[in-house]
Design a protein around this motif. Structure first.
Motif, PDB file in Angstrom:
ATOM      1  N   LEU A 145      47.455   3.262 105.692  1.00 53.26           N
ATOM      2  CA  LEU A 145      47.665   1.902 106.187  1.00 53.26           C
ATOM      3  C   LEU A 145      46.438   1.346 106.915  1.00 53.26           C
ATOM      4  CD1 LEU A 145      51.361   2.169 107.389  1.00 53.26           C
ATOM      5  CD2 LEU A 145      50.479   1.068 105.329  1.00 53.26           C
ATOM      6  N   LYS A 146      45.486   2.233 107.264  1.00 52.30           N
ATOM      7  CA  LYS A 146      44.234   1.751 107.860  1.00 52.30           C
ATOM      8  C   LYS A 146      43.489   0.834 106.904  1.00 52.30           C
ATOM      9  CE  LYS A 146      41.928   5.367 108.917  1.00 52.30           C
ATOM     10  NZ  LYS A 146      41.045   6.409 109.449  1.00 52.30           N
ATOM     11  N   ALA A 147      43.764   0.962 105.611  1.00 56.20           N
ATOM     12  CA  ALA A 147      43.077   0.150 104.610  1.00 56.20           C
ATOM     13  C   ALA A 147      43.420  -1.334 104.744  1.00 56.20           C
ATOM     14  CB  ALA A 147      43.435   0.633 103.206  1.00 56.20           C
ATOM     15  N   LEU A 148      44.465  -1.665 105.484  1.00 55.99           N
ATOM     16  CA  LEU A 148      44.825  -3.063 105.683  1.00 55.99           C
ATOM     17  C   LEU A 148      43.906  -3.757 106.693  1.00 55.99           C
ATOM     18  CD1 LEU A 148      48.697  -2.707 105.788  1.00 55.99           C
ATOM     19  CD2 LEU A 148      47.283  -3.518 103.899  1.00 55.99           C
ATOM     20  N   ASN A 149      43.149  -2.980 107.436  1.00 60.69           N
ATOM     21  CA  ASN A 149      42.234  -3.525 108.441  1.00 60.69           C
ATOM     22  C   ASN A 149      40.908  -3.908 107.778  1.00 60.69           C
ATOM     23  OD1 ASN A 149      40.603  -4.056 110.617  1.00 60.69           O
ATOM     24  ND2 ASN A 149      40.982  -2.113 111.657  1.00 60.69           N
ATOM     25  N   PRO A 150      40.517  -5.185 107.831  1.00 63.37           N
ATOM     26  CA  PRO A 150      39.256  -5.594 107.200  1.00 63.37           C
ATOM     27  C   PRO A 150      38.030  -4.879 107.774  1.00 63.37           C
ATOM     28  CG  PRO A 150      40.555  -7.519 107.812  1.00 63.37           C
ATOM     29  CD  PRO A 150      41.236  -6.319 108.396  1.00 63.37           C
ATOM     30  N   LEU A 151      38.079  -4.494 109.033  1.00 68.56           N
ATOM     31  CA  LEU A 151      36.942  -3.773 109.617  1.00 68.56           C
ATOM     32  C   LEU A 151      36.767  -2.401 108.973  1.00 68.56           C
ATOM     33  CD1 LEU A 151      37.416  -4.712 113.375  1.00 68.56           C
ATOM     34  CD2 LEU A 151      35.787  -5.665 111.727  1.00 68.56           C
ATOM     35  N   GLU A 152      37.856  -1.809 108.540  1.00 66.82           N
ATOM     36  CA  GLU A 152      37.785  -0.524 107.830  1.00 66.82           C
ATOM     37  C   GLU A 152      37.075  -0.713 106.486  1.00 66.82           C
ATOM     38  OE1 GLU A 152      38.388   3.594 107.497  1.00 66.82           O
ATOM     39  OE2 GLU A 152      38.616   2.269 109.212  1.00 66.82           O
ATOM     40  N   ALA A 153      37.316  -1.842 105.843  1.00 65.23           N
ATOM     41  CA  ALA A 153      36.643  -2.130 104.573  1.00 65.23           C
ATOM     42  C   ALA A 153      35.139  -2.257 104.777  1.00 65.23           C
ATOM     43  CB  ALA A 153      37.211  -3.402 103.958  1.00 65.23           C
ATOM     44  N   VAL A 154      34.741  -2.904 105.849  1.00 66.31           N
ATOM     45  CA  VAL A 154      33.307  -3.041 106.154  1.00 66.31           C
ATOM     46  C   VAL A 154      32.699  -1.670 106.433  1.00 66.31           C
ATOM     47  CG1 VAL A 154      31.652  -3.988 107.809  1.00 66.31           C
ATOM     48  CG2 VAL A 154      33.549  -5.399 106.994  1.00 66.31           C
ATOM     49  N   ARG A 155      33.422  -0.839 107.175  1.00 68.05           N
ATOM     50  CA  ARG A 155      32.920   0.506 107.469  1.00 68.05           C
ATOM     51  C   ARG A 155      32.731   1.321 106.198  1.00 68.05           C
ATOM     52  NH1 ARG A 155      34.181   5.462 107.575  1.00 68.05           N
ATOM     53  NH2 ARG A 155      36.344   5.143 106.979  1.00 68.05           N
ATOM     54  N   VAL A 156      33.704   1.273 105.303  1.00 64.06           N
ATOM     55  CA  VAL A 156      33.600   2.027 104.043  1.00 64.06           C
ATOM     56  C   VAL A 156      32.449   1.494 103.205  1.00 64.06           C
ATOM     57  CG1 VAL A 156      34.769   2.512 101.856  1.00 64.06           C
ATOM     58  CG2 VAL A 156      36.007   2.739 104.000  1.00 64.06           C
ATOM     59  N   LEU A 173      39.621  -4.736  87.882  1.00 60.94           N
ATOM     60  CA  LEU A 173      40.646  -4.338  86.914  1.00 60.94           C
ATOM     61  C   LEU A 173      42.027  -4.827  87.333  1.00 60.94           C
ATOM     62  CD1 LEU A 173      39.498  -0.724  85.994  1.00 60.94           C
ATOM     63  CD2 LEU A 173      39.386  -2.783  84.592  1.00 60.94           C
ATOM     64  N   ALA A 174      42.309  -4.808  88.629  1.00 63.19           N
ATOM     65  CA  ALA A 174      43.599  -5.313  89.110  1.00 63.19           C
ATOM     66  C   ALA A 174      43.716  -6.812  88.850  1.00 63.19           C
ATOM     67  CB  ALA A 174      43.760  -5.013  90.596  1.00 63.19           C
ATOM     68  N   LEU A 175      42.639  -7.535  89.057  1.00 67.19           N
ATOM     69  CA  LEU A 175      42.665  -8.976  88.792  1.00 67.19           C
ATOM     70  C   LEU A 175      42.880  -9.266  87.314  1.00 67.19           C
ATOM     71  CD1 LEU A 175      39.814 -10.205  91.144  1.00 67.19           C
ATOM     72  CD2 LEU A 175      42.268 -10.546  91.416  1.00 67.19           C
ATOM     73  N   THR A 177      29.702   0.027 104.142  1.00 68.86           N
ATOM     74  CA  THR A 177      28.378   0.313 104.696  1.00 68.86           C
ATOM     75  C   THR A 177      28.052   1.808 104.706  1.00 68.86           C
ATOM     76  OG1 THR A 177      29.284   0.286 106.938  1.00 68.86           O
ATOM     77  CG2 THR A 177      28.315  -1.763 106.110  1.00 68.86           C
ATOM     78  N   THR A 178      29.068   2.651 104.808  1.00 66.94           N
ATOM     79  CA  THR A 178      28.791   4.090 104.868  1.00 66.94           C
ATOM     80  C   THR A 178      28.771   4.754 103.499  1.00 66.94           C
ATOM     81  OG1 THR A 178      31.131   4.616 105.210  1.00 66.94           O
ATOM     82  CG2 THR A 178      29.766   4.335 107.183  1.00 66.94           C
ATOM     83  N   ASN A 179      29.392   4.136 102.497  1.00 68.14           N
ATOM     84  CA  ASN A 179      29.433   4.759 101.175  1.00 68.14           C
ATOM     85  C   ASN A 179      29.310   3.687 100.094  1.00 68.14           C
ATOM     86  OD1 ASN A 179      29.732   6.496  99.072  1.00 68.14           O
ATOM     87  ND2 ASN A 179      31.555   7.493  99.897  1.00 68.14           N
ATOM     88  N   PRO A 180      28.097   3.230  99.812  1.00 69.71           N
ATOM     89  CA  PRO A 180      27.929   2.132  98.857  1.00 69.71           C
ATOM     90  C   PRO A 180      28.327   2.487  97.422  1.00 69.71           C
ATOM     91  CG  PRO A 180      25.805   2.925  99.632  1.00 69.71           C
ATOM     92  CD  PRO A 180      26.853   3.633 100.425  1.00 69.71           C
ATOM     93  N   ILE A 181      28.200   3.745  97.024  1.00 74.27           N
ATOM     94  CA  ILE A 181      28.586   4.131  95.658  1.00 74.27           C
ATOM     95  C   ILE A 181      30.097   4.008  95.487  1.00 74.27           C
ATOM     96  CG2 ILE A 181      28.657   6.042  94.007  1.00 74.27           C
ATOM     97  CD1 ILE A 181      25.942   6.902  95.170  1.00 74.27           C
ATOM     98  N   ALA A 182      30.856   4.462  96.472  1.00 72.14           N
ATOM     99  CA  ALA A 182      32.306   4.309  96.405  1.00 72.14           C
ATOM    100  C   ALA A 182      32.689   2.839  96.442  1.00 72.14           C
ATOM    101  CB  ALA A 182      32.967   5.055  97.552  1.00 72.14           C
ATOM    102  N   SER A 183      31.910   2.034  97.145  1.00 77.77           N
ATOM    103  CA  SER A 183      32.191   0.598  97.216  1.00 77.77           C
ATOM    104  C   SER A 183      32.100  -0.048  95.845  1.00 77.77           C
ATOM    105  CB  SER A 183      31.217  -0.091  98.164  1.00 77.77           C
ATOM    106  OG  SER A 183      31.364   0.426  99.460  1.00 77.77           O
ATOM    107  N   VAL A 184      31.147   0.370  95.037  1.00 84.20           N
ATOM    108  CA  VAL A 184      31.025  -0.167  93.679  1.00 84.20           C
ATOM    109  C   VAL A 184      32.257   0.201  92.861  1.00 84.20           C
ATOM    110  CG1 VAL A 184      29.690  -0.036  91.536  1.00 84.20           C
ATOM    111  CG2 VAL A 184      28.517  -0.206  93.725  1.00 84.20           C
ATOM    112  N   ALA A 185      32.730   1.432  92.993  1.00 80.11           N
ATOM    113  CA  ALA A 185      33.930   1.854  92.275  1.00 80.11           C
ATOM    114  C   ALA A 185      35.154   1.065  92.753  1.00 80.11           C
ATOM    115  CB  ALA A 185      34.155   3.350  92.469  1.00 80.11           C
ATOM    116  N   ILE A 186      35.230   0.806  94.035  1.00 84.60           N
ATOM    117  CA  ILE A 186      36.354   0.043  94.582  1.00 84.60           C
ATOM    118  C   ILE A 186      36.332  -1.391  94.064  1.00 84.60           C
ATOM    119  CG2 ILE A 186      37.306  -0.921  96.710  1.00 84.60           C
ATOM    120  CD1 ILE A 186      36.365   1.731  98.071  1.00 84.60           C
ATOM    121  N   ILE A 187      35.156  -1.990  94.033  1.00 86.56           N
ATOM    122  CA  ILE A 187      35.051  -3.356  93.507  1.00 86.56           C
ATOM    123  C   ILE A 187      35.448  -3.377  92.035  1.00 86.56           C
ATOM    124  CG2 ILE A 187      33.405  -5.205  92.937  1.00 86.56           C
ATOM    125  CD1 ILE A 187      31.984  -4.478  95.598  1.00 86.56           C
TER     126      ILE A 187
END
Length: 87
Positions: free
Chosen positions: A23-34, A51-53, A36-46
Motif C-alpha cells: 500500500l506504500k505504492a499509493l504514496n506519490p513520494l514513494e514513486a519519486v523515490r523508486v 500496457l495497462a493503458l 530516482t534510486t532505480n532508473p532501470i526498474a522505472s523504465v519497466a514500470i512505465i
C-alpha cells in the motif's frame, strides 16, 4: 465482466492481506523515490503502465461486442467503488 472484476478484487484483497506494505505504492513520494534510486526498474514500470493503458483502450473496443451498458455497469458498479481514496 462481473466474474472478471470479482476475481481481480479477490486476488487483490488476498495479496494486500499477505503483504500490506504494498500500500506504500499509493504514496506519490514513494514513486519519486523508486524512480530516482532505480532508473532501470522505472523504465519497466512505465512500460507496464503503457500496457495497462492499451488494455483499457481494448476494453472500450469490446463495447462493440458486449455493449456500452454492460461496460458502464461494470465500471461504475465494480471498478469505481474499488479505487483507493474513493469515499
Amino acid at each position: 465482466m462481473l466474474v472478471w472484476f470479482a476475481t481481480i478484487a479477490v486476488l487483490g484483497i488476498v495479496n494486500i492481506w499477505n503483504s500490506p506494505g504494498v500500500l506504500k505504492a499509493l504514496n506519490p513520494l514513494e514513486a519519486v523515490r523508486v524512480a530516482t534510486t532505480n532508473p532501470i526498474a522505472s523504465v519497466a514500470i512505465i512500460g507496464a503502465v503503457f500496457l495497462a493503458l492499451t488494455g483499457g483502450e481494448a476494453l472500450y473496443a469490446d463495447m462493440g461486442h458486449v455493449g456500452a451498458a454492460a461496460i458502464r455497469r461494470a465500471w461504475f458498479g465494480l471498478v469505481l467503488p474499488a479505487l483507493p481514496g474513493n469515499e
